[in-house]
Design an enzyme around this catalytic site. Structure first.
Site, PDB file in Angstrom:
ATOM      1  N   MET A  30       3.875   2.339   3.507  1.00  0.00           N
ATOM      2  CA  MET A  30       2.721   1.712   2.852  1.00  0.00           C
ATOM      3  C   MET A  30       1.527   2.669   2.884  1.00  0.00           C
ATOM      4  O   MET A  30       0.382   2.248   2.728  1.00  0.00           O
ATOM      5  CB  MET A  30       2.372   0.390   3.546  1.00  0.00           C
ATOM      6  CG  MET A  30       3.523  -0.615   3.440  1.00  0.00           C
ATOM      7  SD  MET A  30       3.005  -2.329   3.471  1.00  0.00           S
ATOM      8  CE  MET A  30       2.211  -2.426   5.041  1.00  0.00           C
ATOM      9  N   HIS A  37       5.139   8.548  10.554  1.00  0.00           N
ATOM     10  CA  HIS A  37       5.729   8.738   9.219  1.00  0.00           C
ATOM     11  C   HIS A  37       6.210  10.184   9.052  1.00  0.00           C
ATOM     12  O   HIS A  37       7.277  10.436   8.498  1.00  0.00           O
ATOM     13  CB  HIS A  37       4.701   8.452   8.120  1.00  0.00           C
ATOM     14  CG  HIS A  37       4.201   7.047   8.090  1.00  0.00           C
ATOM     15  ND1 HIS A  37       2.902   6.714   8.406  1.00  0.00           N
ATOM     16  CD2 HIS A  37       4.816   5.890   7.766  1.00  0.00           C
ATOM     17  CE1 HIS A  37       2.741   5.414   8.271  1.00  0.00           C
ATOM     18  NE2 HIS A  37       3.880   4.879   7.892  1.00  0.00           N
TER      19      HIS A  37
HETATM   20  O1  PAF Z   1       7.157  -0.474   7.512  1.00  0.00           O
HETATM   21  C1  PAF Z   1       6.492  -0.471   6.457  1.00  0.00           C
HETATM   22  O2  PAF Z   1       5.588   0.331   6.262  1.00  0.00           O
HETATM   23  C2  PAF Z   1       6.808  -1.510   5.398  1.00  0.00           C
HETATM   24  O3  PAF Z   1       7.155  -2.727   5.963  1.00  0.00           O
HETATM   25  C3  PAF Z   1       7.867  -1.037   4.384  1.00  0.00           C
HETATM   26  C4  PAF Z   1       9.220  -0.836   5.054  1.00  0.00           C
HETATM   27  C5  PAF Z   1       7.428   0.247   3.720  1.00  0.00           C
HETATM   28  C6  PAF Z   1       8.046  -2.101   3.294  1.00  0.00           C
HETATM   29  O4  PAF Z   1       6.860  -2.323   2.597  1.00  0.00           O
END
Ligand code: PAF
Length: 281
Positions: A30, A37
């Site tokens: 997101m 990330h």
């Molecule tokens: O973990 C996240 O950032 C969200 O829940 C995802 C998996 C991208 C789904 O919107």
């Protein structure tokens, strides 16, 4: 690195890669990317011929009183991070691209969503399952990477992939932490300096729980009480839940015998943070 906003152009790129027999790794996010990330993207880059990242703040997984409007966003910085991690494609759809007028089909789940965040965030996992399912259908990756900080989400998506016969390997990746133990999260950005200090109570209380388990404690009530006690002593913290569940089925246990997930959700001021660890008996 390529950038796309439409499903059509994304599919075209994927189709070309598949024609060349290239494997595809996928990290759905997101945005407001952090080192957690980054570690997922780097792993995806290292294990696949092509690495795709999606950046989409999914309205469907936010409750009516949650932080959809204020969720942190920084597209330029996110793109810079993706590029520096050697991602090949970033998919940045608008909401109308993924949820056009008339959209009315959802992926939902029972059992694994009855406890923890599923209990306190009704419909959250319906939103997660729906968007992840859609993104899987668009990207059709060989492997998809998720952080273990969202342990219930990882269990839910692993189960969904199995139940829907999705031919994608779901890979859980270790929690990345700050030097003082706080798990990296885009929501850490909401914390004031005092709250940031107070937020260490999450990892500290879990660490105390781990010590108890290592000393042989088998009663979940004793463990939960000990963790709650530590959190309650932090004036800026209020507990959403402290639970011990079976690591695979996310169901409560009476005795700690199988691998368990010790999971907590705590408000620091107005910011809700989660953390967990898995204990193998
Ligand atoms: O973990 C996240 O950032 C969200 O829940 C995802 C998996 C991208 C789904 O919107």
């Amino acid at each position: 690195m390529e950038k796309t906003t439409s499903v059509k152009e994304t599919r075209q790129i994927i189709k070309d890669w598949k024609k060349q027999g290239l494997s595809i790794g996928f990290v759905p996010t997101m945005g407001f990317l952090h080192e957690g990330h980054q570690s997922l993207i780097q792993r995806s880059v290292s294990e696949n011929d092509r690495a795709v990242v999606s950046i989409f703040v999914n309205p469907m997984q936010f409750g009516p009183t949650e932080d959809l409007a204020t969720y942190p966003r920084d597209k330029a910085r996110d793109l810079f991070i993706c590029e520096s991690c050697d991602a090949d494609l970033v998919f940045l759809p608008e909401t109308s691209e993924l949820y056009p007028a008339g959209f009315c089909t959802f992926a939902d789940m029972t059992v694994l969503t009855t406890e923890l965040c599923g209990k306190t965030r009704p419909n959250h996992f319906r939103g997660v399952c729906t968007i992840v399912n859609k993104l899987f259908n668009i990207i059709t990756p060989d492997r998809a990477y998720f952080g273990r900080k969202d342990a219930q989400q990882l269990a839910v998506i692993t189960r969904m992939a199995l139940d829907f016969n999705t031919d994608i390997e779901i890979i859980g990746c270790e929690i990345i932490r700050e030097s003082d133990g706080l798990a990296k999260s885009s929501r850490n950005n909401y914390l004031s300096p005092d709250e940031r200090k107070a937020a260490c109570v999450l990892s500290r209380s879990l660490q105390a729980g781990r010590v108890l388990l290592e000393s042989g404690e088998k009663d979940p009530r004793v463990l939960i009480a000990a963790i709650k006690d530590i959190i309650s002593n932090e004036p800026l913290a209020s507990i959403d839940y402290v639970e011990i569940v079976k690591a695979d089925s996310i169901q409560k246990v009476d005795r700690i015998e199988d691998p368990v997930l010790v999971a907590i959700a705590v408000y620091i001021g107005k910011t809700r943070l989660i953390d967990n660890f898995v204990f193998h008996v």
